[in-house]
Design a protein around this motif. Structure first.
Motif, PDB file in Angstrom:
ATOM      1  N   HIS A  90     -68.439  33.229 -42.523  1.00  0.00           N
ATOM      2  CA  HIS A  90     -69.201  34.268 -43.213  1.00  0.00           C
ATOM      3  C   HIS A  90     -70.575  34.519 -42.605  1.00  0.00           C
ATOM      4  O   HIS A  90     -71.268  35.442 -43.035  1.00  0.00           O
ATOM      5  CB  HIS A  90     -69.376  33.891 -44.687  1.00  0.00           C
ATOM      6  N   ARG A  94     -71.989  36.378 -46.785  1.00  0.00           N
ATOM      7  CA  ARG A  94     -70.562  36.602 -47.043  1.00  0.00           C
ATOM      8  C   ARG A  94     -70.315  37.998 -47.607  1.00  0.00           C
ATOM      9  O   ARG A  94     -71.008  38.448 -48.513  1.00  0.00           O
ATOM     10  CB  ARG A  94     -70.046  35.557 -48.043  1.00  0.00           C
ATOM     11  N   ASN A  98     -64.259  38.133 -49.434  1.00  0.00           N
ATOM     12  CA  ASN A  98     -63.876  37.283 -48.305  1.00  0.00           C
ATOM     13  C   ASN A  98     -63.674  35.821 -48.695  1.00  0.00           C
ATOM     14  O   ASN A  98     -63.056  35.061 -47.946  1.00  0.00           O
ATOM     15  CB  ASN A  98     -64.926  37.361 -47.191  1.00  0.00           C
ATOM     16  N   SER A  99     -64.192  35.414 -49.840  1.00  0.00           N
ATOM     17  CA  SER A  99     -63.998  34.023 -50.250  1.00  0.00           C
ATOM     18  C   SER A  99     -62.530  33.744 -50.558  1.00  0.00           C
ATOM     19  O   SER A  99     -62.033  32.638 -50.316  1.00  0.00           O
ATOM     20  CB  SER A  99     -64.860  33.708 -51.474  1.00  0.00           C
ATOM     21  N   SER A 101     -59.832  35.187 -49.077  1.00  0.00           N
ATOM     22  CA  SER A 101     -59.122  35.030 -47.806  1.00  0.00           C
ATOM     23  C   SER A 101     -59.521  33.729 -47.121  1.00  0.00           C
ATOM     24  O   SER A 101     -58.700  33.078 -46.465  1.00  0.00           O
ATOM     25  CB  SER A 101     -59.401  36.228 -46.891  1.00  0.00           C
ATOM     26  N   ASP A 102     -60.773  33.331 -47.289  1.00  0.00           N
ATOM     27  CA  ASP A 102     -61.246  32.062 -46.739  1.00  0.00           C
ATOM     28  C   ASP A 102     -60.437  30.900 -47.316  1.00  0.00           C
ATOM     29  O   ASP A 102     -59.928  30.040 -46.583  1.00  0.00           O
ATOM     30  CB  ASP A 102     -62.730  31.896 -47.084  1.00  0.00           C
TER      31      ASP A 102
END
Length: 281
Positions: A90, A94, A98-99, A101-102
């Protein structure tokens, strides 16, 4: 809020008002039902009828345990994934969603690596002296001991300090005051005072252990922000408003010293396709 144009909130949690009334009840219920529910439940405000209070809050930690591309940490046999890890996916800011998919991608990668390691290696020998020392720290000094102030008072002071001086906008004066205060709170915390001495379902003990870790991380966050004399991503210094790639295009790496003090070192940033550019939106 910093300029005094906000509204006074409890415990110094000042806020601004967000007015959604022009959307109408039908549109709010269609597009923002959870926002309306939260406003009614926690603020006692119905956004259909009146403006609701809002303020920025900490939502995500973009740092974490140092890992390689597959989630392996410097400690052999230990992997980390998700928000606890720092794969540098990120950067310093970030992007929304996206967290998820992370967690999915690195949960898979780290899980596969950890499983493969476990299948090929026997259980490592645990240094029992370290285990016994930690057991004594928790059960003899913290649980049975009685040093330190009320942990819930200390926690409130820590939250107030971080919310006042290590918030969205930071500067040297505020960060130095925050560092002084956090160090003071760590001394006052001592070994941690646990009122409940029960050995089962002891939430009080859990809260004290959590606060012990939170105070240590708070000190690390403040010291890191004080050292980084630039603005980058979510780190905004009013006294250093520009990004400084010449001096600060690097990761901050913190380890714990022999006496528990934070030790700082730095890692270079690996740039492949897209070099850093000025944010103009």
């Amino acid at each position: 809020i910093l300029e005094g144009r906000g509204f006074k909130g409890p415990g110094g949690l000042d806020y601004v008002l967000l007015d959604l009334r022009h959307l109408g009840e039908e549109k709010i219920d269609e597009r923002l039902p959870h926002i309306r529910e939260l406003a009614i439940r926690f603020a006692g405000v119905d956004p259909v009828k009146e403006p609701m209070p809002v303020r920025p809050v900490a939502h995500y930690s973009m740092g974490g345990v140092h890992t390689d591309t597959y989630g392996a940490t410097p400690a052999k046999g230990l992997w980390a994934a998700g928000e606890v890890a720092c794969v540098s996916l990120h950067g310093a800011n970030r992007l929304g969603t996206n967290s998820s998919s992370d967690c999915l991608v690195y949960g898979m990668l780290a899980g596969r690596q950890a499983a493969d390691y476990a299948m090929k290696n026997s259980i490592r020998e645990v240094p029992m002296d370290v285990v016994e020392a930690e057991e004594k720290r928790i059960f003899d000094r913290i649980l049975k001991g009685s040093t330190g102030e009320n942990p819930y008072h200390i926690r409130r002071e820590m939250q107030s300090t971080m919310g006042t001086h290590v918030y969205i906008f930071r500067d040297e004066k505020g960060l130095k005051e925050a560092l002084r205060k956090i160090k003071e709170l760590r001394e006052r915390f001592s070994q941690g005072h646990v009122a409940d001495k029960d050995l089962e379902y002891n939430i009080n003990l859990i809260h004290v252990l959590e606060l012990d870790a939170m105070l240590e991380i708070a000190q690390v966050v403040v010291a890191s922000a004080l050292n980084r004399t630039e603005s980058r991503g979510a780190h905004t210094r009013l006294d250093y408003p520009k990004r400084d790639d010449e001096n600060w295009l690097k990761h901050t790496l913190i380890s714990r010293g022999a006496e528990g003090e934070p030790l700082f070192s730095y890692l270079p940033v690996t740039i492949t396709k897209w070099p850093p550019a000025e944010r103009k939106y």
